[in-house]
Motif scaffolding. Sequence first.
Motif, short mmCIF file in Angstrom:
data_model
loop_
_atom_site.label_atom_id
_atom_site.label_comp_id
_atom_site.label_asym_id
_atom_site.label_seq_id
_atom_site.Cartn_x
_atom_site.Cartn_y
_atom_site.Cartn_z
N LEU A 35 0.83 -1.21 0.00
CA LEU A 35 0.00 0.00 0.00
C LEU A 35 0.86 1.26 0.00
N VAL A 36 1.89 1.25 0.83
CA VAL A 36 2.82 2.38 0.89
C VAL A 36 3.47 2.60 -0.48
N ASN A 37 3.79 1.51 -1.15
CA ASN A 37 4.45 1.59 -2.45
C ASN A 37 3.56 2.22 -3.51
N VAL A 38 2.32 1.74 -3.62
CA VAL A 38 1.45 2.26 -4.68
C VAL A 38 1.00 3.69 -4.41
N GLN A 39 1.01 4.08 -3.14
CA GLN A 39 0.58 5.43 -2.78
C GLN A 39 1.76 6.39 -2.60
N THR A 87 -17.36 -12.38 8.00
CA THR A 87 -16.76 -11.47 7.03
C THR A 87 -15.25 -11.54 7.16
N ASN A 88 -14.57 -11.08 6.11
CA ASN A 88 -13.12 -11.18 6.05
C ASN A 88 -12.46 -9.91 6.57
N THR A 89 -11.45 -10.09 7.40
CA THR A 89 -10.70 -8.96 7.97
C THR A 89 -10.20 -8.03 6.88
N PHE A 90 -9.67 -8.60 5.80
CA PHE A 90 -9.09 -7.78 4.74
C PHE A 90 -10.15 -7.03 3.94
N SER A 91 -11.38 -7.53 3.92
CA SER A 91 -12.46 -6.79 3.26
C SER A 91 -12.70 -5.45 3.95
N TRP A 92 -12.64 -5.48 5.29
CA TRP A 92 -12.83 -4.25 6.06
C TRP A 92 -11.61 -3.33 5.93
N ILE A 93 -10.41 -3.91 6.01
CA ILE A 93 -9.19 -3.10 5.88
C ILE A 93 -9.12 -2.46 4.51
N ALA A 94 -9.39 -3.26 3.46
CA ALA A 94 -9.32 -2.75 2.10
C ALA A 94 -10.34 -1.64 1.87
N ALA A 95 -11.54 -1.83 2.38
CA ALA A 95 -12.58 -0.80 2.22
C ALA A 95 -12.19 0.48 2.95
N ALA A 96 -11.70 0.34 4.18
CA ALA A 96 -11.31 1.52 4.95
C ALA A 96 -10.15 2.25 4.27
N MET A 97 -9.15 1.51 3.81
CA MET A 97 -8.00 2.14 3.16
C MET A 97 -8.39 2.75 1.83
N SER A 98 -9.28 2.09 1.11
CA SER A 98 -9.74 2.63 -0.17
C SER A 98 -10.43 3.96 0.01
N GLN A 99 -11.26 4.05 1.04
CA GLN A 99 -11.98 5.30 1.29
C GLN A 99 -11.07 6.37 1.88
N SER A 131 -7.28 3.53 -6.26
CA SER A 131 -7.88 3.15 -7.54
C SER A 131 -8.11 1.64 -7.55
N ALA A 132 -8.88 1.17 -8.52
CA ALA A 132 -9.14 -0.26 -8.64
C ALA A 132 -7.84 -1.03 -8.87
N LYS A 133 -6.95 -0.46 -9.66
CA LYS A 133 -5.66 -1.11 -9.95
C LYS A 133 -4.81 -1.19 -8.68
N GLN A 134 -4.79 -0.13 -7.90
CA GLN A 134 -4.03 -0.13 -6.65
C GLN A 134 -4.59 -1.15 -5.67
N LEU A 135 -5.92 -1.21 -5.59
CA LEU A 135 -6.55 -2.18 -4.69
C LEU A 135 -6.18 -3.60 -5.07
N VAL A 137 -2.62 -4.32 -3.90
CA VAL A 137 -2.45 -4.42 -2.45
C VAL A 137 -3.23 -5.60 -1.88
N PHE A 138 -4.50 -5.72 -2.27
CA PHE A 138 -5.38 -6.77 -1.75
C PHE A 138 -5.94 -7.59 -2.91
N PRO A 139 -5.14 -8.43 -3.53
CA PRO A 139 -5.63 -9.19 -4.69
C PRO A 139 -6.80 -10.10 -4.31
N GLN A 140 -7.85 -10.03 -5.13
CA GLN A 140 -9.03 -10.90 -4.99
C GLN A 140 -9.76 -10.72 -3.67
N VAL A 141 -9.70 -9.51 -3.12
CA VAL A 141 -10.45 -9.21 -1.90
C VAL A 141 -11.64 -8.33 -2.25
#
Length: 382
Positions: A139-143, A343-355, A360-364, A367-371
């Motif tokens: 995440l740090v890398n793509v951002q 529910t999956n822990t990474f679904s919540w983390i990915a959503a929070a970080m995305s917001q 972007s969809a590509k960054q997501l 960072v979180f492939p297939q989440v």
Amino acid sequence: MERRHFIKGLGASLLVMQSPSFAAKALLEKTTTNPKVIWLVLRGAMDSLHTIVPTFESELPKLRPKLSTNIKDQLLMLDNGYGLHPSLINLHQWYQQKQLLPIVAVGSGYDQRSHFDGQDYLESGLKQVDHDSGWLGRLVNVQEKQALAIARSTPISLRGESSVNTWYPSKLKEADDDIYQALMNMYQDDALLTERLRSGLEVKEMTMDKSSKKQQGKFNDLAKACAQLMSGEQGADCAMLELGGWDTHNNQEKRLARQLATLDQGLATIKTGLGKDWNNTLVVVATEFGRTAKENGTGGTDHGTGSAMFLAGGAVNGGQVLGEWPGLSQQQLFEQRDLMPTTNTFSWIAAAMSQHWQLSAKQLDTVFPQVSLAKAKLIRTS
């Protein structure tokens, strides 16, 4: 290693270990107003059923005749019949201030009960653990952010990214003037190194808290340093902390009360230390897995599956308990012994970080492939 590089590294280490303010100065050469993130791993598997208590659950007293009854009259009530452990006083206030989101019945996807493997899985964020690539590092890398690990070495969460710094308080004695003078003598033929050492010493003198020279590696101290290293425009964009001691196989009532009080105070210290930056901060708190629904014969619980997590901070759209409750009847438990993750822990983390960081969809996908993202508004809008 060349002598010049060794000396340079030695001088930097002495200063960074002694002064978190010096480390903060060295972290960034550019200013940033980006939203901040703190990732906190609770190592040892926190018992969610004793932390975010479902008071409406009729099976709980049957499964936990001692653990469930001893705190039921002291719980700090949330919505929908949930109660927060009485040690979490500050977190309860944040909930009331809409700065806390407790999330129940979560799991990372790891389906075994090994602490080490479970923690690696949680930090890597991949279906096949890569010990050289962590989700926060990606995440740090793509951002293009700057990250800080409050640890002796880079944890898996932040591996794979060069713009990660580590800081941890030294347990060595304070370096005296003779050591610094020796370094000055070694640097005398290198104007750049001499100037950097002199500048570092000046910052050290200006920022050192005389009352805490013998800083210990306690969580509250680490939390205070974390806030100091992140606050202000020159502070780090994100940081990782860890807190161990959650493996409560016995005497859980007293041990977990102490652990949760430590967590609560440490997070409050971070909020105080960040000051106005708290309003733009997201804190993610998670553990590798949960514990058994049934208490054992030694007043504790054993390794389980489903657990809970917290999203906290001034940036959070809090004040509600999220997650889908699975129930605690025998047929509703995972393998008839553990809280079922819904529910999956990474679904919540990915959503929070995305917001929070506008991914972007590509960054997501990097960072979180297939989440799949959790469908909830987790971050408030300004």
